[in-house]
Design a protein around this motif. Structure first.
Motif, PDB file in Angstrom:
ATOM      1  N   SER A 172       0.818  -1.212   0.000  1.00  0.00           N
ATOM      2  CA  SER A 172       0.000   0.000   0.000  1.00  0.00           C
ATOM      3  C   SER A 172       0.850   1.260   0.000  1.00  0.00           C
ATOM      4  O   SER A 172       0.440   2.282  -0.540  1.00  0.00           O
ATOM      5  CB  SER A 172      -0.927   0.009   1.226  1.00  0.00           C
ATOM      6  N   ARG A 173       2.044   1.204   0.581  1.00  0.00           N
ATOM      7  CA  ARG A 173       2.907   2.383   0.669  1.00  0.00           C
ATOM      8  C   ARG A 173       3.980   2.417  -0.420  1.00  0.00           C
ATOM      9  O   ARG A 173       4.343   3.474  -0.909  1.00  0.00           O
ATOM     10  CB  ARG A 173       3.592   2.431   2.039  1.00  0.00           C
ATOM     11  N   TYR A 174       4.496   1.250  -0.768  1.00  0.00           N
ATOM     12  CA  TYR A 174       5.678   1.196  -1.638  1.00  0.00           C
ATOM     13  C   TYR A 174       5.442   0.506  -2.974  1.00  0.00           C
ATOM     14  O   TYR A 174       6.257   0.631  -3.892  1.00  0.00           O
ATOM     15  CB  TYR A 174       6.831   0.492  -0.914  1.00  0.00           C
ATOM     16  N   ALA A 179      12.233  -0.748  -3.239  1.00  0.00           N
ATOM     17  CA  ALA A 179      12.109   0.057  -2.017  1.00  0.00           C
ATOM     18  C   ALA A 179      11.180  -0.622  -1.019  1.00  0.00           C
ATOM     19  O   ALA A 179      11.430  -0.610   0.196  1.00  0.00           O
ATOM     20  CB  ALA A 179      11.598   1.452  -2.365  1.00  0.00           C
ATOM     21  N   GLY A 180      10.093  -1.233  -1.506  1.00  0.00           N
ATOM     22  CA  GLY A 180       9.187  -1.948  -0.629  1.00  0.00           C
ATOM     23  C   GLY A 180       9.832  -3.170  -0.015  1.00  0.00           C
ATOM     24  O   GLY A 180       9.638  -3.472   1.174  1.00  0.00           O
ATOM     25  N   MET A 181      10.619  -3.896  -0.795  1.00  0.00           N
ATOM     26  CA  MET A 181      11.320  -5.065  -0.273  1.00  0.00           C
ATOM     27  C   MET A 181      12.296  -4.666   0.823  1.00  0.00           C
ATOM     28  O   MET A 181      12.403  -5.328   1.864  1.00  0.00           O
ATOM     29  CB  MET A 181      12.049  -5.778  -1.410  1.00  0.00           C
ATOM     30  N   VAL A 182      13.013  -3.570   0.607  1.00  0.00           N
ATOM     31  CA  VAL A 182      13.983  -3.104   1.598  1.00  0.00           C
ATOM     32  C   VAL A 182      13.273  -2.689   2.882  1.00  0.00           C
ATOM     33  O   VAL A 182      13.690  -3.051   3.992  1.00  0.00           O
ATOM     34  CB  VAL A 182      14.819  -1.945   1.030  1.00  0.00           C
ATOM     35  N   GLU A 183      12.192  -1.950   2.755  1.00  0.00           N
ATOM     36  CA  GLU A 183      11.475  -1.501   3.958  1.00  0.00           C
ATOM     37  C   GLU A 183      10.879  -2.684   4.706  1.00  0.00           C
ATOM     38  O   GLU A 183      10.829  -2.687   5.941  1.00  0.00           O
ATOM     39  CB  GLU A 183      10.384  -0.503   3.582  1.00  0.00           C
ATOM     40  N   VAL A 211      16.126  -6.960 -10.475  1.00  0.00           N
ATOM     41  CA  VAL A 211      15.438  -6.573  -9.239  1.00  0.00           C
ATOM     42  C   VAL A 211      16.219  -7.064  -8.028  1.00  0.00           C
ATOM     43  O   VAL A 211      16.400  -6.341  -7.041  1.00  0.00           O
ATOM     44  CB  VAL A 211      14.000  -7.123  -9.223  1.00  0.00           C
ATOM     45  N   MET A 212      16.696  -8.303  -8.084  1.00  0.00           N
ATOM     46  CA  MET A 212      17.438  -8.876  -6.954  1.00  0.00           C
ATOM     47  C   MET A 212      18.684  -8.074  -6.639  1.00  0.00           C
ATOM     48  O   MET A 212      18.932  -7.675  -5.495  1.00  0.00           O
ATOM     49  CB  MET A 212      17.776 -10.339  -7.263  1.00  0.00           C
ATOM     50  N   VAL A 213      19.502  -7.794  -7.655  1.00  0.00           N
ATOM     51  CA  VAL A 213      20.755  -7.075  -7.423  1.00  0.00           C
ATOM     52  C   VAL A 213      20.483  -5.648  -6.965  1.00  0.00           C
ATOM     53  O   VAL A 213      21.103  -5.154  -6.007  1.00  0.00           O
ATOM     54  CB  VAL A 213      21.625  -7.081  -8.698  1.00  0.00           C
ATOM     55  N   THR A 214      19.549  -4.974  -7.618  1.00  0.00           N
ATOM     56  CA  THR A 214      19.211  -3.605  -7.237  1.00  0.00           C
ATOM     57  C   THR A 214      18.759  -3.545  -5.786  1.00  0.00           C
ATOM     58  O   THR A 214      19.154  -2.655  -5.024  1.00  0.00           O
ATOM     59  CB  THR A 214      18.093  -3.066  -8.150  1.00  0.00           C
ATOM     60  N   THR A 215      17.920  -4.502  -5.380  1.00  0.00           N
ATOM     61  CA  THR A 215      17.359  -4.489  -4.033  1.00  0.00           C
ATOM     62  C   THR A 215      18.423  -4.755  -2.978  1.00  0.00           C
ATOM     63  O   THR A 215      18.433  -4.104  -1.921  1.00  0.00           O
ATOM     64  CB  THR A 215      16.230  -5.529  -3.931  1.00  0.00           C
ATOM     65  N   VAL A 216      19.319  -5.679  -3.235  1.00  0.00           N
ATOM     66  CA  VAL A 216      20.395  -5.945  -2.272  1.00  0.00           C
ATOM     67  C   VAL A 216      21.269  -4.706  -2.088  1.00  0.00           C
ATOM     68  O   VAL A 216      21.641  -4.347  -0.962  1.00  0.00           O
ATOM     69  CB  VAL A 216      21.240  -7.149  -2.715  1.00  0.00           C
ATOM     70  N   LEU A 217      21.588  -4.032  -3.183  1.00  0.00           N
ATOM     71  CA  LEU A 217      22.398  -2.815  -3.073  1.00  0.00           C
ATOM     72  C   LEU A 217      21.671  -1.739  -2.274  1.00  0.00           C
ATOM     73  O   LEU A 217      22.287  -1.041  -1.446  1.00  0.00           O
ATOM     74  CB  LEU A 217      22.751  -2.295  -4.468  1.00  0.00           C
ATOM     75  N   LEU A 218      20.361  -1.602  -2.476  1.00  0.00           N
ATOM     76  CA  LEU A 218      19.577  -0.637  -1.694  1.00  0.00           C
ATOM     77  C   LEU A 218      19.543  -1.028  -0.223  1.00  0.00           C
ATOM     78  O   LEU A 218      19.613  -0.161   0.662  1.00  0.00           O
ATOM     79  CB  LEU A 218      18.150  -0.561  -2.241  1.00  0.00           C
ATOM     80  N   LEU A 219      19.431  -2.327   0.055  1.00  0.00           N
ATOM     81  CA  LEU A 219      19.408  -2.791   1.442  1.00  0.00           C
ATOM     82  C   LEU A 219      20.722  -2.482   2.146  1.00  0.00           C
ATOM     83  O   LEU A 219      20.735  -2.042   3.304  1.00  0.00           O
ATOM     84  CB  LEU A 219      19.122  -4.288   1.483  1.00  0.00           C
ATOM     85  N   VAL A 220      21.836  -2.727   1.462  1.00  0.00           N
ATOM     86  CA  VAL A 220      23.144  -2.434   2.059  1.00  0.00           C
ATOM     87  C   VAL A 220      23.237  -0.955   2.426  1.00  0.00           C
ATOM     88  O   VAL A 220      23.687  -0.591   3.525  1.00  0.00           O
ATOM     89  CB  VAL A 220      24.275  -2.840   1.094  1.00  0.00           C
ATOM     90  N   LYS A 221      22.798  -0.079   1.535  1.00  0.00           N
ATOM     91  CA  LYS A 221      22.825   1.357   1.823  1.00  0.00           C
ATOM     92  C   LYS A 221      21.907   1.709   2.987  1.00  0.00           C
ATOM     93  O   LYS A 221      22.260   2.528   3.843  1.00  0.00           O
ATOM     94  CB  LYS A 221      22.429   2.143   0.581  1.00  0.00           C
ATOM     95  N   ALA A 222      20.720   1.083   3.024  1.00  0.00           N
ATOM     96  CA  ALA A 222      19.777   1.365   4.109  1.00  0.00           C
ATOM     97  C   ALA A 222      20.352   0.929   5.451  1.00  0.00           C
ATOM     98  O   ALA A 222      20.221   1.651   6.464  1.00  0.00           O
ATOM     99  CB  ALA A 222      18.450   0.655   3.838  1.00  0.00           C
ATOM    100  N   MET A 223      21.003  -0.235   5.490  1.00  0.00           N
ATOM    101  CA  MET A 223      21.614  -0.688   6.742  1.00  0.00           C
ATOM    102  C   MET A 223      22.761   0.224   7.155  1.00  0.00           C
ATOM    103  O   MET A 223      22.923   0.536   8.339  1.00  0.00           O
ATOM    104  CB  MET A 223      22.088  -2.136   6.595  1.00  0.00           C
TER     105      MET A 223
END
Length: 563
Positions: A172-174, A179-183, A211-223
Motif C-alpha cells: 500500500s505504501r511502496y 524500495a518496498g522489499m527493503v522496507e 530486481v534482486m541485485v538492485t534491491t540488495v544494493l539498496l538494502l546495504v545502503k539502508a543498513m
C-alpha cells in the motif's frame, strides 16, 4: 592513480550451531531439501547427499508445528551418524511453527511478508499514518516473543524477504518495488536491534536478476545509514533449471559477491538439491580467485553502478552502441549455428570494423578516439571484469564514445564453469550499462554453445530476449506435484514462444507474487490440482494436473500469445 581491488563488506558474525556466517568467515554454501519434512528417512538421506555435495547448512520447510517437531527426529538421526551441519526451518504464514522450530533447529527463516501479516491478497489497502504506526506496533508485539524464544535457545534467525510475498501493508505504501522489499526487511531489523538480538542473517530475493541485485544494493545502503552490519544470504529465487538457471544464479549472486557483498549463498535450481552445490562452489571459487588478484590502477575512482538504469553514452556504429540492443559477436560466419543462435556480427567477416584493444591500454591513456570503429576489448588481468569495468568507466569520463564489445577467452574450463565465470565477469558489465556487446571463446565449447551462452547472459540481465523465459521454483516439502517432470512438459510445449515469460511454481507461497513478472503461471493448488494465471490474475482454479499443460497452451492461445 587509484588502486582498485576486491574488498569484502564488513559484517557482524552470526553463529548458527557450530557454523559461523559473516565476519571473517568464508562464504558459506547451503541448499534446501525437496522432500516432505514428515518423511524422516527420505529427508535424512537427501540431507546426507546435500552435505556430501558441499552444503554447510541445510534448510527444510516447516508448514506447521507437526513438521517443525519432526525436524527434531531428522536432526537426531543425523547427529547420531556424526553429521553436525546446522539445520534451518523455513516458515511461512505460521508463527506457531516458528516458535516450535526455534527449540529444535539451529536457525529459523521467517518471511516478513507473511510472519505477522496475512498472506498477500493483492488488495489495494490504504493506511493513514496512525493506522500504519498501529500495524508496526502489532508487528513488534508478535516478533518480540519470537526473539525471546530464539535468544533462550541460542537459535539464529534468517529474515527472508521475497519479491513475491510482500504484505499488503508494504504494497500500500511502496508497491511491488525494491524500495518496498527493503522496507519490509528494515521494519523487522529495527525491532531486532531494539531488542539487542544480533544473530540475524538477511536475504532479499527475486526471480528477476535486475530486481534482486538492485534491491540488495539498496538494502546495504539502508543498513549503513542506520548503523547495521548484518550478514547477507544471496540467491536468485525461481532461477529455473539447466544452463539458464545456472546463468541467472551466477549473474545475480556473483555480481554482488564480486563487490564484496554476501556471506552465504544458495543456488536455487529446479533440479535435485545436491546439484546446486557444485554451481555454488564454482561461483565462490571464482570470487576467491579475484580476491587474491593484484590491484587495478586507474586514473579515476571507479564507480560500479550495478542496475542503475543508465547506459554508457556511445556513438553508434551501424547497429552497435547508441540506443541499440547489446550484440553477440562470433568469430566466423562459417561456423555452424542454429537459427536463433547466430551472432549478430563476426570478427573475421567485418575486416576493419573492429579495433582490438587491451583494457590496460585504455586505462593508461594509449587509446585515442577512433571514429567509426567498434572497440573489441580484452583483458589479461586476473580480475578482468574489474579492469574492463574501470576501462569503460574511464572511457565515459574521458568522452571516448566508441561502442565496446567485451571479449573473454576461457581455455581449459568445462562448459558449466565457463557459464558461471562468463555470467559474472561479462554479465556484470551489462548490468552496469557499460558494454555494447560480448564475445565468448572457449576451447571446450562449440561456437554455437558459446553464442547460446552469450544470448542467455543478455536475457538474464533483462537486456535482450531471444527465447522463452521460464521462472520455476526449486521445489521443497510444500511442492504439490513432480516439479522437474512438470517443468519439462511445460518447456516441451512452450519453449518456442520467444520472449514470453512462464512461471512454474510448486505452491502458492511465492507463486502469484514472483509471477507478477511472468506472462503466464502454472501453480500447484493442491494434491493433483493446478491453477493457471495470466500475470497475477488467476483465470483457472484447481484443474486436474494431468490436463494442466494442455489447458495452459489453450489459455496462451486464447490470449493471442501463441505462435
Amino acid at each position: 592513480m587509484t588502486s582498485l581491488k576486491y574488498r569484502r563488506r564488513p559484517t557482524s558474525e552470526v553463529k548458527v550451531g557450530t557454523t559461523a556466517i559473516g565476519g571473517t568467515n568464508p562464504v558459506r554454501l547451503q541448499s534446501m531439501a525437496s522432500t516432505s519434512t514428515m518423511d524422516t528417512q527420505a529427508s535424512v538421506e537427501q540431507c546426507r547427499r546435500i552435505i556430501a555435495a558441499g552444503a554447510e547448512l541445510v534448510r527444510f520447510t516447516a508448514q506447521g508445528v507437526r513438521e517443525a517437531q519432526n525436524l527434531g527426529e531428522i536432526r537426531r538421526q543425523l547427529r547420531e551418524s556424526g553429521i553436525t551441519v546446522p539445520l534451518v526451518a523455513d516458515i511461512h504464514f505460521n508463527p506457531r511453527a516458528a516458535f516450535a522450530a526455534a527449540e529444535i533447529v539451529e536457525k529459523v527463516r521467517i518471511n516478513p511478508g507473511n510472519f505477522v501479516d496475512p498472506g498477500r491478497t493483492f488488495k489495494k489497502i490504504e493506511f493513514t499514518d496512525e493506522e500504519y504506526v498501529a500495524e508496526l506496533q502489532r508487528l513488534e508485539a508478535t516478533l518480540i516473543p519470537f526473539i525471546d524464544k530464539c535468544r533462550e535457545n541460542g537459535t539464529a534467525v534468517r529474515l527472508g524477504v521475497n519479491h513475491g510475498s510482500l504484505s499488503d501493508r508494504i504494497m500500500s505504501r511502496y508497491g511491488d518495488t525494491p524500495a518496498g522489499m527493503v522496507e519490509s526487511a528494515m521494519e523487522f531489523l529495527r525491532v531486532f536491534r531494539k531488542e539487542d538480538f544480533n544473530d540475524v542473517v538477511i536475504s532479499i530475493k527475486a526471480s528477476n536478476v535486475v530486481v534482486m541485485v538492485t534491491t540488495v544494493l539498496l538494502l546495504v545502503k539502508a543498513m549503513e545509514r542506520e548503523g547495521m552490519a548484518f550478514p547477507l544470504h544471496l540467491g536468485v529465487t525461481e532461477a529455473g533449471d539447466g544452463e539458464d538457471g545456472r546463468i541467472k544464479s551466477a549473474l545475480g549472486i556473483g555480481s554482488l559477491l564480486a563487490l564484496g557483498i554476501g556471506d552465504t549463498i544458495r543456488v536455487s535450481l529446479s533440479e535435485d538439491p545436491e546439484l546446486e552445490l557444485p554451481v555454488a562452489r564454482k561461483i565462490v571459487d571464482y570470487i576467491d580467485d579475484i580476491a587474491s588478484a593484484p590491484a587495478v590502477e586507474s586514473a579515476i575512482n571507479r564507480c560500479f553502478p550495478l542496475c542503475c538504469g543508465r547506459r554508457r553514452p556511445t556513438d553508434p556504429v551501424g547497429f552497435v552502441g547508441g540506443d541499440h540492443l547489446p550484440v553477440v559477436v562470433g568469430q566466423s560466419s562459417s561456423d555452424s549455428y542454429g537459427p536463433d543462435l547466430r551472432p549478430d556480427l563476426f570478427i573475421y567477416d567485418n575486416d576493419g570494423l573492429f579495433h582490438e584493444v587491451e583494457a590496460s591500454d585504455i586505462l593508461s591513456g594509449k587509446v585515442k578516439p577512433l571514429e567509426g570503429k567498434i572497440l573489441l576489448m580484452t583483458s589479461t588481468h586476473s580480475n578482468r571484469s574489474l579492469e574492463m569495468a574501470a576501462a569503460l568507466e574511464y572511457m565515459a569520463s574521458a568522452g571516448l564514445k566508441n561502442p565496446v564489445v567485451v571479449r573473454a577467452d576461457y581455455h581449459g574450463f568445462d562448459e558449466e564453469t565457463v557459464a558461471v565465470r562468463a555470467s559474472v565477469e561479462l554479465g556484470s558489465l551489462f548490468l552496469s550499462g557499460l558494454a555494447d556487446g560480448l564475445m565468448i571463446v572457449s576451447d571446450r565449447m562449440s561456437a554455437e554453445s558459446a553464442s547460446r551462452l552469450a544470448f542467455a547472459i543478455l536475457q538474464s540481465a533483462r537486456l535482450r530476449f531471444s527465447k522463452t523465459e521460464f521462472i520455476s521454483c526449486p521445489g521443497c516439502g510444500r511442492t504439490l506435484f513432480d516439479l522437474q517432470s512438470t517443468l519439462a512438459r511445460v518447456k516441451n510445449a512452450t519453449s518456442h514462444l520467444k520472449g514470453l515469460k512462464i512461471g512454474v511454481m510448486g505452491c502458492i507461497v511465492n507463486g502469484p507474487g514472483e509471477m507478477a513478472d511472468a506472462d503466464y503461471g502454472y501453480v500447484g493448488a493442491g494434491i493433483g490440482r493446478v491453477s493457471l494465471y495470466k500475470g497475477k490474475e488467476c483465470l483457472e482454479r484447481n484443474i486436474p494436473a494431468e490436463d494442466a499443460v494442455d489447458r495452459l497452451v489453450a489459455l496462451i492461445k486464447s490470449c493471442g500469445d501463441w505462435k
